[in-house]
Design a protein around this motif. Structure first.
Motif, PDB file in Angstrom:
ATOM      1  N   VAL A 272       9.748  22.286  11.332  1.00 30.71           N
ATOM      2  CA  VAL A 272       8.556  21.425  11.226  1.00 30.71           C
ATOM      3  C   VAL A 272       7.354  22.167  10.640  1.00 30.71           C
ATOM      4  CG1 VAL A 272       9.215  19.958  13.172  1.00 30.71           C
ATOM      5  CG2 VAL A 272       7.777  21.956  13.584  1.00 30.71           C
ATOM      6  N   CYS A 273       7.498  23.483  10.483  1.00 25.72           N
ATOM      7  CA  CYS A 273       6.330  24.285  10.076  1.00 25.72           C
ATOM      8  C   CYS A 273       5.977  24.061   8.608  1.00 25.72           C
ATOM      9  CB  CYS A 273       6.604  25.762  10.339  1.00 25.72           C
ATOM     10  SG  CYS A 273       5.201  26.768   9.865  1.00 25.72           S
ATOM     11  N   PRO A 274       4.753  23.621   8.316  1.00 27.11           N
ATOM     12  CA  PRO A 274       4.392  23.359   6.915  1.00 27.11           C
ATOM     13  C   PRO A 274       4.255  24.630   6.079  1.00 27.11           C
ATOM     14  CG  PRO A 274       2.487  23.055   8.342  1.00 27.11           C
ATOM     15  CD  PRO A 274       3.663  23.299   9.240  1.00 27.11           C
ATOM     16  N   GLU A 286       0.129  33.430   8.088  1.00 22.19           N
ATOM     17  CA  GLU A 286       0.511  32.153   7.471  1.00 22.19           C
ATOM     18  C   GLU A 286       0.332  30.968   8.410  1.00 22.19           C
ATOM     19  OE1 GLU A 286       2.308  34.844   7.497  1.00 22.19           O
ATOM     20  OE2 GLU A 286       3.208  35.268   5.538  1.00 22.19           O
ATOM     21  N   CYS A 287       0.162  31.213   9.695  1.00 20.27           N
ATOM     22  CA  CYS A 287       0.057  30.100  10.654  1.00 20.27           C
ATOM     23  C   CYS A 287      -1.300  29.414  10.498  1.00 20.27           C
ATOM     24  CB  CYS A 287       0.230  30.617  12.080  1.00 20.27           C
ATOM     25  SG  CYS A 287      -0.024  29.312  13.292  1.00 20.27           S
ATOM     26  N   ILE A 288      -1.283  28.117  10.163  1.00 24.22           N
ATOM     27  CA  ILE A 288      -2.550  27.392   9.992  1.00 24.22           C
ATOM     28  C   ILE A 288      -2.956  26.667  11.269  1.00 24.22           C
ATOM     29  CG2 ILE A 288      -2.342  27.119   7.489  1.00 24.22           C
ATOM     30  CD1 ILE A 288      -1.440  24.186   8.094  1.00 24.22           C
ATOM     31  N   GLY A 289      -2.225  26.901  12.358  1.00 23.56           N
ATOM     32  CA  GLY A 289      -2.620  26.343  13.659  1.00 23.56           C
ATOM     33  C   GLY A 289      -2.485  24.837  13.747  1.00 23.56           C
ATOM     34  N   CYS A 290      -1.452  24.273  13.098  1.00 24.08           N
ATOM     35  CA  CYS A 290      -1.321  22.805  13.101  1.00 24.08           C
ATOM     36  C   CYS A 290      -0.670  22.276  14.379  1.00 24.08           C
ATOM     37  CB  CYS A 290      -0.509  22.356  11.890  1.00 24.08           C
ATOM     38  SG  CYS A 290       1.216  22.847  11.979  1.00 24.08           S
ATOM     39  N   ALA A 291      -0.026  23.143  15.124  1.00 23.11           N
ATOM     40  CA  ALA A 291       0.604  22.801  16.411  1.00 23.11           C
ATOM     41  C   ALA A 291       1.844  21.913  16.274  1.00 23.11           C
ATOM     42  CB  ALA A 291      -0.403  22.159  17.370  1.00 23.11           C
ATOM     43  N   ALA A 292       2.368  21.765  15.045  1.00 22.34           N
ATOM     44  CA  ALA A 292       3.603  20.970  14.878  1.00 22.34           C
ATOM     45  C   ALA A 292       4.744  21.615  15.669  1.00 22.34           C
ATOM     46  CB  ALA A 292       3.963  20.875  13.395  1.00 22.34           C
ATOM     47  N   CYS A 293       4.754  22.948  15.728  1.00 22.41           N
ATOM     48  CA  CYS A 293       5.836  23.636  16.451  1.00 22.41           C
ATOM     49  C   CYS A 293       5.730  23.374  17.957  1.00 22.41           C
ATOM     50  CB  CYS A 293       5.827  25.132  16.144  1.00 22.41           C
ATOM     51  SG  CYS A 293       4.230  25.907  16.371  1.00 22.41           S
ATOM     52  N   ILE A 294       4.523  23.152  18.464  1.00 21.75           N
ATOM     53  CA  ILE A 294       4.379  22.836  19.900  1.00 21.75           C
ATOM     54  C   ILE A 294       5.033  21.486  20.179  1.00 21.75           C
ATOM     55  CG2 ILE A 294       2.789  22.395  21.804  1.00 21.75           C
ATOM     56  CD1 ILE A 294       0.784  24.201  20.594  1.00 21.75           C
TER      57      ILE A 294
HETATM   58  S1  SF4 Z   1       1.158  26.078  14.312  1.00 21.35           S
HETATM   59 FE1  SF4 Z   1       3.377  26.296  14.275  1.00 21.35          FE
HETATM   60  S2  SF4 Z   1       4.050  24.784  12.782  1.00 21.35           S
HETATM   61 FE2  SF4 Z   1       1.865  25.028  12.462  1.00 21.35          FE
HETATM   62  S3  SF4 Z   1       1.671  26.600  10.888  1.00 21.35           S
HETATM   63 FE3  SF4 Z   1       1.616  27.674  12.844  1.00 21.35          FE
HETATM   64  S4  SF4 Z   1       3.720  28.243  13.221  1.00 21.35           S
HETATM   65 FE4  SF4 Z   1       3.776  26.689  11.660  1.00 21.35          FE
END
Ligand code: SF4
Ligand code: SF4
Length: 463
Positions: A272-274, A286-294
């Motif tokens: 799911v990670c963009p 690289e983590c943009i903090g979108c929380a999709a992985c949560i």
């Molecule tokens: S929050 Fe999770 S899904 Fe979003 S960019 Fe970071 S690692 Fe990937």
């Protein structure tokens, strides 16, 4: 805090979202996705809606480049107010620092236009080409009529969104109703057409093709954010102590006795990670903090009957078993400074003068008029920043016997500037020095509180 940001070679992971050097993101529902949609919807509504609002007889938010004026609802800003614009940018930058120290890259994940438009483009991709597995299959398949049709639909949708974005953006600088009408009737000017084309292409390339590359290689914020984080910042983290060692197991199995942790190694968090990273490798640039992985992991935990939160917002300190500290001296310091900056800015906006006066003195030194008085000439540039026409009175002071030879009253329209040539004379015997300070007084007739004094020089010879 010295942040360790391990960088992993994503292509070695067969389940990575990044296949054939392209990220195929799996869409996922969940609490944080709803928050992202809310943030995106808010930004979209503001962006696409504000440009159509009117205030009086003109567009409510409008940057009039030809007149060098910026209208925002009932206020007009001039080039002299650029310092206020700089102040807004400084406050926004500081607000971003504050937010980053508090909760990492929440701005990037939820409201950054690059992220929001990328999510929209991903949605268009899903609607036209299907979910992750269908898209991977489609990418690998040879070109057929069906594939061509899907590709055409996707790019058409992308271009339409890009065009709407570009027209709206240009509409903040040229009246939107006129612009749309001229585009429909093909009567739009070359300059407006160029910018519509430019921003359409920019949106299409950024959100359609570059996507996470903008965040990873072009945005400076991602590069220095790690220096702003501390041990108490909330960041999205995989709880390795709970999750490891990872491995598949049957639902309900006694996995602990097999030495396994809660991570079933399903790879959903990766898919799911963009940006195509694996959060289990630790905090990464690289983590943009979108929380999709949560969202993805919580859903897996629910299905397995485990408690959620294997991937969650937490701090490094809390992960080590210590207290989670949201309020801390550094945060309080930032909050106080931010509040002070905002209060000062608000005061500057409220108290900014609505009437300004620039004085240009004639380059010639002085002359004698018919009465034998010494005379100097000036051009007064009067700017009315208010929304109403203002009548004004001009006075002079500083030397005894001063006389203003031109009309001492006049009118300047709302948002207009007038240039008024005036002459000031004085009996030679009144001058105490060859150069004297001369004060020009300007006062509004309608609003006597709107007044100011500006200085200039008066030159002559002493008798
Ligand atoms: S929050 Fe999770 S899904 Fe979003 S960019 Fe970071 S690692 Fe990937
Ligand atoms: S989604 Fe959760 S369980 Fe699945 S691999 Fe990621 S961390 Fe492990």
């Amino acid at each position: 805090m010295s942040q360790n940001i391990p960088l992993r070679n994503i292509d070695t992971n067969p389940e990575s979202s990044r296949l054939m050097d392209k990220i195929h993101t799996r869409s996922f529902k969940g609490y944080f996705r709803r928050l992202r949609i809310l943030g995106g919807a808010l930004l979209f509504t503001l962006y696409f809606g504000t440009v159509w609002l009117t205030w009086g007889d003109r567009q409510a938010v409008f940057w009039d480049l030809s007149e060098k004026q910026f209208h925002i609802f009932g206020s007009t800003f001039w080039p002299q107010d650029l310092v206020l614009l700089s102040a807004i940018l400084i406050i926004c930058a500081f607000g971003l620092f504050f937010l980053t120290v508090l909760a990492g890259r929440v701005w990037c994940g939820y409201t950054c236009p690059q992220s929001v438009w990328t999510w929209i483009f991903m949605w268009a991709e899903k609607v036209t080409e299907g979910d992750r597995n269908q898209r991977i299959k489609l990418d690998r398949a040879p070109m057929t009529a069906g594939k061509f049709l899907k590709r055409t639909q996707k790019h058409t949708l992308w271009l339409l969104i890009s065009l709407a974005t570009a027209v709206t953006f240009v509409g903040y600088f040229t009246p939107i109703r006129e612009l749309v009408s001229n585009l429909v009737t093909l009567e739009v000017g070359k300059m407006a057409l160029f910018w519509v084309f430019f921003f359409t292409a920019a949106t299409y390339i950024n959100a359609g093709w570059l996507r996470e590359k903008v965040c990873l290689h072009m945005c400076p914020y991602g590069r220095f954010q790690s220096s702003m984080l501390d041990q108490d910042s909330l960041v999205i983290t995989y709880d390795a102590a709970r999750g490891e060692s990872r491995g598949p197991r049957k639902k309900g199995a006694d996995y602990k006795s097999d030495g396994l942790g809660d991570c079933i190694d399903c790879q959903m968090c990766v898919q799911v990670c963009p940006t195509g990273i694996d959060i289990r490798d630790g905090l990464q640039m690289e983590c943009i903090g979108c929380a999709a992985c949560i969202d993805a992991c919580d859903s897996v935990m629910d299905k397995m009957g485990y408690s959620t939160g294997l991937i969650r917002y937490t701090s490094e300190r809390a992960l080590e078993g210590r207290d989670l500290r949201i309020v801390r001296p550094r945060m309080l310091g930032y909050a106080v400074v931010l509040f002070a900056m905002f209060a000062t800015f608000s005061w500057a906006i409220v108290s900014r003068p609505m009437l300004t006066l620039d004085i240009e003195k004639d380059r010639g030194l002085f002359r004698y008029n018919a009465e034998g008085h010494i005379e100097n000439s000036y051009v007064l540039k009067i700017l009315n920043k208010s929304q109403q026409s203002q009548s004004y009175e001009i006075g002079v002071s500083g030397v005894d016997g001063l006389h203003l030879s031109s009309a001492a009253t006049g009118t300047v329209g709302a948002g207009e500037r007038v240039e008024l040539p005036v002459s000031v004379s004085v009996p030679p015997e009144s001058l105490g020095s060859e150069v004297s300070t001369l004060n020009f007084h300007l006062q509004s007739v309608e609003d006597p509180a709107m007044k100011l004094v500006e200085n200039s020089k008066f030159t002559g010879t002493i008798r």
